[in-house]
Structures are given as C-alpha cells and as structure tokens.
Design a protein around this motif. Structure first.
Motif, PDB file in Angstrom:
ATOM      1  N   ALA A   1      -7.917   5.314  -3.805  1.00 28.89           N
ATOM      2  CA  ALA A   1      -8.883   6.262  -3.258  1.00 28.89           C
ATOM      3  C   ALA A   1      -8.183   7.579  -2.972  1.00 28.89           C
ATOM      4  N   THR A   2      -8.912   8.667  -3.185  1.00 35.46           N
ATOM      5  CA  THR A   2      -8.405  10.006  -2.930  1.00 35.46           C
ATOM      6  C   THR A   2      -9.399  10.748  -2.055  1.00 35.46           C
TER       7      THR A   2
ATOM      8  N   TRP B   1       0.850  -1.184   0.000  1.00 39.61           N
ATOM      9  CA  TRP B   1       0.000   0.000   0.000  1.00 39.61           C
ATOM     10  C   TRP B   1       0.884   1.231   0.000  1.00 39.61           C
ATOM     11  N   VAL B   2       0.490   2.231  -0.761  1.00 42.22           N
ATOM     12  CA  VAL B   2       1.199   3.503  -0.801  1.00 42.22           C
ATOM     13  C   VAL B   2       0.241   4.588  -0.321  1.00 42.22           C
TER      14      VAL B   2
ATOM     15  N   ILE C   1      -3.073   3.880  -2.518  1.00 40.05           N
ATOM     16  CA  ILE C   1      -3.074   2.918  -3.607  1.00 40.05           C
ATOM     17  C   ILE C   1      -2.722   1.559  -3.025  1.00 40.05           C
ATOM     18  N   GLY C   2      -3.526   0.555  -3.329  1.00 43.99           N
ATOM     19  CA  GLY C   2      -3.262  -0.798  -2.855  1.00 43.99           C
ATOM     20  C   GLY C   2      -2.923  -1.714  -4.012  1.00 43.99           C
TER      21      GLY C   2
ATOM     22  N   PRO D   1      -8.761   8.025   2.917  1.00 38.49           N
ATOM     23  CA  PRO D   1      -7.459   8.669   3.099  1.00 38.49           C
ATOM     24  C   PRO D   1      -7.483   9.889   4.021  1.00 38.49           C
ATOM     25  N   THR D   2      -8.553  10.679   3.974  1.00 37.27           N
ATOM     26  CA  THR D   2      -8.606  11.861   4.849  1.00 37.27           C
ATOM     27  C   THR D   2      -8.620  11.476   6.319  1.00 37.27           C
TER      28      THR D   2
END
Length: 86
Positions: A63-64, A34-35, A48-49, A81-82
């Motif tokens: 996801a963003t 994961w990044v 990102i996975g 992510p948030t």
C-alpha cells in the motif's frame, strides 16, 4: 524466531535492510516481514508485507499513501501508510 519483523527504511541502510537483514530473517524463520518506507523527497509512504512460504518471503500486501495495507498474519491488521506519519 519472532512472528513479525518490521523494518523502517532509511537512506543510509536501505540496501542493507532489503537484502542482508531480509535474508537473515528468512533463514531464522521469521513468519512475517513488513517494510515501511516513509518516503523521501515528497514521495508517499509505502508499506510492503511478506509472509514466509517454505524458506522464502512472498509479498502478500502493498500500500502507498492512503491505500489500505491489510494482512491476516501474524494477526489481522489494516493500516494506511500515511497514518504512520501523523
């Protein structure tokens, strides 16, 4: 090899993390990678996975901001992510 590696990107190591470290984890057989990009300059955070398929990582989730990052491996998890910045 570990089941999961999570990279949190920084400006100074971004290129290294996304190339050499990723290749090293692939070669070691790390199943999931994961990044987390915390975002800079007002950009929303992104996750990102990727999962190892054969000897190469394949993106399985992205996801963003407030979008849901959902994966099943190495264990089921859903994250926005948030939430990581709260």
């Amino acid at each position: 090899a570990p089941l999961l590696a999570v990279e949190v990107l920084s400006r100074s190591t971004r290129a290294y993390d996304l190339t050499l470290k990723r290749a090293t984890l692939e070669a070691a057989g790390t199943a999931s990678y994961w990044v987390v990009d915390p975002g800079t300059g007002g950009a929303a955070p992104t996750m990102i996975g990727s999962e190892l398929r054969g000897s190469t990582y394949v993106e399985v989730a992205r996801a963003t901001g407030d979008e849901e990052f959902a994966v099943e491996l190495p264990f089921p998890v859903t994250i926005r992510p948030t939430q990581l910045l709260d």
